[in-house]
Design an enzyme around this catalytic site. Structure first.
Site, PDB file in Angstrom:
ATOM      1  N   SER A  60      54.681  39.461  31.179  1.00  0.00           N
ATOM      2  CA  SER A  60      56.120  39.386  30.843  1.00  0.00           C
ATOM      3  C   SER A  60      56.999  40.221  31.776  1.00  0.00           C
ATOM      4  O   SER A  60      58.012  40.769  31.334  1.00  0.00           O
ATOM      5  CB  SER A  60      56.352  39.781  29.390  1.00  0.00           C
ATOM      6  OG  SER A  60      55.567  38.980  28.523  1.00  0.00           O
TER       7      SER A  60
ATOM      8  N   LYS B   7      50.667  29.214  38.096  1.00  0.00           N
ATOM      9  CA  LYS B   7      49.753  28.543  37.149  1.00  0.00           C
ATOM     10  C   LYS B   7      49.773  27.032  37.426  1.00  0.00           C
ATOM     11  O   LYS B   7      49.805  26.661  38.595  1.00  0.00           O
ATOM     12  CB  LYS B   7      50.112  28.921  35.714  1.00  0.00           C
ATOM     13  CG  LYS B   7      50.140  30.441  35.539  1.00  0.00           C
ATOM     14  CD  LYS B   7      50.280  30.909  34.119  1.00  0.00           C
ATOM     15  CE  LYS B   7      50.261  32.430  34.071  1.00  0.00           C
ATOM     16  NZ  LYS B   7      50.391  32.960  32.720  1.00  0.00           N
TER      17      LYS B   7
ATOM     18  N   GLY C 256      52.648  36.052  28.593  1.00  0.00           N
ATOM     19  CA  GLY C 256      53.057  34.709  28.186  1.00  0.00           C
ATOM     20  C   GLY C 256      54.060  34.686  27.056  1.00  0.00           C
ATOM     21  O   GLY C 256      54.459  35.720  26.522  1.00  0.00           O
TER      22      GLY C 256
ATOM     23  N   ASN D  67      52.387  33.916  40.259  1.00  0.00           N
ATOM     24  CA  ASN D  67      51.315  33.012  39.806  1.00  0.00           C
ATOM     25  C   ASN D  67      51.985  31.830  39.112  1.00  0.00           C
ATOM     26  O   ASN D  67      52.413  31.933  37.972  1.00  0.00           O
ATOM     27  CB  ASN D  67      50.402  33.784  38.831  1.00  0.00           C
ATOM     28  CG  ASN D  67      49.339  32.894  38.218  1.00  0.00           C
ATOM     29  OD1 ASN D  67      49.126  31.756  38.654  1.00  0.00           O
ATOM     30  ND2 ASN D  67      48.666  33.403  37.190  1.00  0.00           N
TER      31      ASN D  67
ATOM     32  N   GLU E  61      46.426  43.237  33.312  1.00  0.00           N
ATOM     33  CA  GLU E  61      47.138  42.219  32.549  1.00  0.00           C
ATOM     34  C   GLU E  61      46.687  42.246  31.092  1.00  0.00           C
ATOM     35  O   GLU E  61      45.776  41.502  30.704  1.00  0.00           O
ATOM     36  CB  GLU E  61      46.854  40.839  33.152  1.00  0.00           C
ATOM     37  CG  GLU E  61      47.368  40.668  34.561  1.00  0.00           C
ATOM     38  CD  GLU E  61      47.989  39.293  34.749  1.00  0.00           C
ATOM     39  OE1 GLU E  61      49.071  39.221  35.336  1.00  0.00           O
ATOM     40  OE2 GLU E  61      47.414  38.296  34.282  1.00  0.00           O
TER      41      GLU E  61
ATOM     42  N   HIS F 146      41.557  35.670  35.987  1.00  0.00           N
ATOM     43  CA  HIS F 146      42.756  35.652  35.131  1.00  0.00           C
ATOM     44  C   HIS F 146      42.324  35.373  33.684  1.00  0.00           C
ATOM     45  O   HIS F 146      41.378  34.618  33.447  1.00  0.00           O
ATOM     46  CB  HIS F 146      43.729  34.579  35.624  1.00  0.00           C
ATOM     47  CG  HIS F 146      45.061  34.667  34.952  1.00  0.00           C
ATOM     48  ND1 HIS F 146      45.281  34.173  33.691  1.00  0.00           N
ATOM     49  CD2 HIS F 146      46.220  35.248  35.348  1.00  0.00           C
ATOM     50  CE1 HIS F 146      46.540  34.428  33.339  1.00  0.00           C
ATOM     51  NE2 HIS F 146      47.130  35.081  34.327  1.00  0.00           N
TER      52      HIS F 146
ATOM     53  N   GLU G 115      43.458  33.540  31.473  1.00  0.00           N
ATOM     54  CA  GLU G 115      43.447  32.124  31.064  1.00  0.00           C
ATOM     55  C   GLU G 115      42.153  31.445  31.504  1.00  0.00           C
ATOM     56  O   GLU G 115      41.661  30.528  30.839  1.00  0.00           O
ATOM     57  CB  GLU G 115      44.681  31.405  31.626  1.00  0.00           C
ATOM     58  CG  GLU G 115      45.935  31.784  30.844  1.00  0.00           C
ATOM     59  CD  GLU G 115      47.227  31.656  31.616  1.00  0.00           C
ATOM     60  OE1 GLU G 115      47.245  31.038  32.699  1.00  0.00           O
ATOM     61  OE2 GLU G 115      48.250  32.192  31.135  1.00  0.00           O
TER      62      GLU G 115
HETATM   63  P1  PGA Z   1      53.754  36.136  32.316  1.00  0.00           P
HETATM   64  O1  PGA Z   1      52.279  35.803  32.882  1.00  0.00           O
HETATM   65  O2  PGA Z   1      54.482  36.855  33.403  1.00  0.00           O
HETATM   66  O3  PGA Z   1      54.330  34.776  32.029  1.00  0.00           O
HETATM   67  O4  PGA Z   1      53.570  36.956  31.078  1.00  0.00           O
HETATM   68  C1  PGA Z   1      51.584  36.742  33.632  1.00  0.00           C
HETATM   69  C2  PGA Z   1      50.234  36.197  33.985  1.00  0.00           C
HETATM   70  O5  PGA Z   1      49.648  35.461  33.178  1.00  0.00           O
HETATM   71  O6  PGA Z   1      49.710  36.467  35.088  1.00  0.00           O
END
Ligand code: PGA
Length: 253
Positions: A212, A10, A170, A8, A164, A94, A96
């Site tokens: 992560s 983003k 993040g 992803n 998640e 997601h 976010e």
């Molecule tokens: P990250 O993000 O691997 O940077 O923790 C995962 C996600 O938001 O799908």
């Protein structure tokens, strides 16, 4: 079933030529993989350009869609458009996007529309915090149940659930999740899915982990967390690191 590793990206990178370079590096690695399906979800504006570069092992998907098929919905893209443009995967719900105001009702409309269009729909669920009393189980059950309202049982074959936990995602992650943290929830997700549909259907739904994930922890998650793939954020932006994760996953039996 192949392991599924989804990158992803983003809202990155800011340039399509960089997106192209990144995708080509990942595709090169993916060709050699035997037990892994790679999917890259870049910003939609790059999909057209990257489309000519896809290979069977390295596909493209989108990070979001709207729930209507077409019409006066400025700024939106529909599942039918995604499908008609030759893309198979979509990420829905997601954290976010939920943070920007996407409710479970909206997520469920999107999941329904995507599954009806025959898209492989990666539904993201996960709690904000973990409490001693186990309230996060209630939260995940509610999210899954509300997000899957109205879904026909036969359409669940295209559902993929990404666990998640927000506290582990993040650069502001409180801590890295352990395989045990993920294992207990992956089992729980299957349990809730089997209540919603049937045990057989639930067993066929692929569960991914996201939060992560990197080249150091990916092996243990695949071995000990009850998941068969990842939704990778930051580590997918560095093709060298992402390719390491792909190789590691390919070697896990
Ligand atoms: P990250 O993000 O691997 O940077 O923790 C995962 C996600 O938001 O799908």
């Amino acid at each position: 079933m192949k392991k599924l590793i989804v990158g992803n990206w983003k809202m990155n990178p800011i340039d399509s030529s960089v997106a192209r370079e990144m995708f080509l590096l990942v595709r090169k690695q993916s060709v050699a993989l035997k037990s892994v399906q790679t999917v890259i979800c870049p910003p939609s504006i790059f999909l057209g350009e990257l489309k000519s570069l896809v290979s069977k092992n390295c596909l493209l998907g989108t990070q979001n869609v709207f729930y209507e098929s077409q019409g006066a919905f400025t700024g939106e893209t529909s599942p039918v458009m995604v499908k008609n443009s030759g893309f198979k995967y979509v990420i829905i719900g997601h954290s976010e996007r939920r943070e920007m105001g996407e409710s479970d009702l909206i997520v469920s409309k999107k999941v329904n529309a995507c599954l009806k269009s025959g898209l492989k729909t990666i539904l993201c669920v996960g709690e904000k915090t973990r409490d001693e009393s186990g309230d996060y189980y209630k939260f995940i059950r509610q999210q899954l149940t509300e997000d899957l309202i109205g879904v026909a049982k036969k359409d669940l074959k295209n559902l993929i659930v990404a666990y998640e936990p927000i506290w582990a995602i993040g650069k502001n992650a409180l801590r890295v999740a352990t395989p045990e943290d993920v294992m207990e929830v992956s089992i729980f997700i299957k349990k809730v899915l089997s209540e919603i549909s049937s045990r057989e259907m639930a067993m066929n739904v692929q569960i991914l982990y996201g939060g992560s994930v990197n080249e150091k922890n990916s092996e243990n998650f695949l071995k000990f967390a009850g998941v068969s793939g990842f939704l990778v954020g930051r580590a997918s932006l560095d093709p060298q690191v992402f390719n390491k994760i792909l190789r590691i996953a390919d070697n896990v039996k």
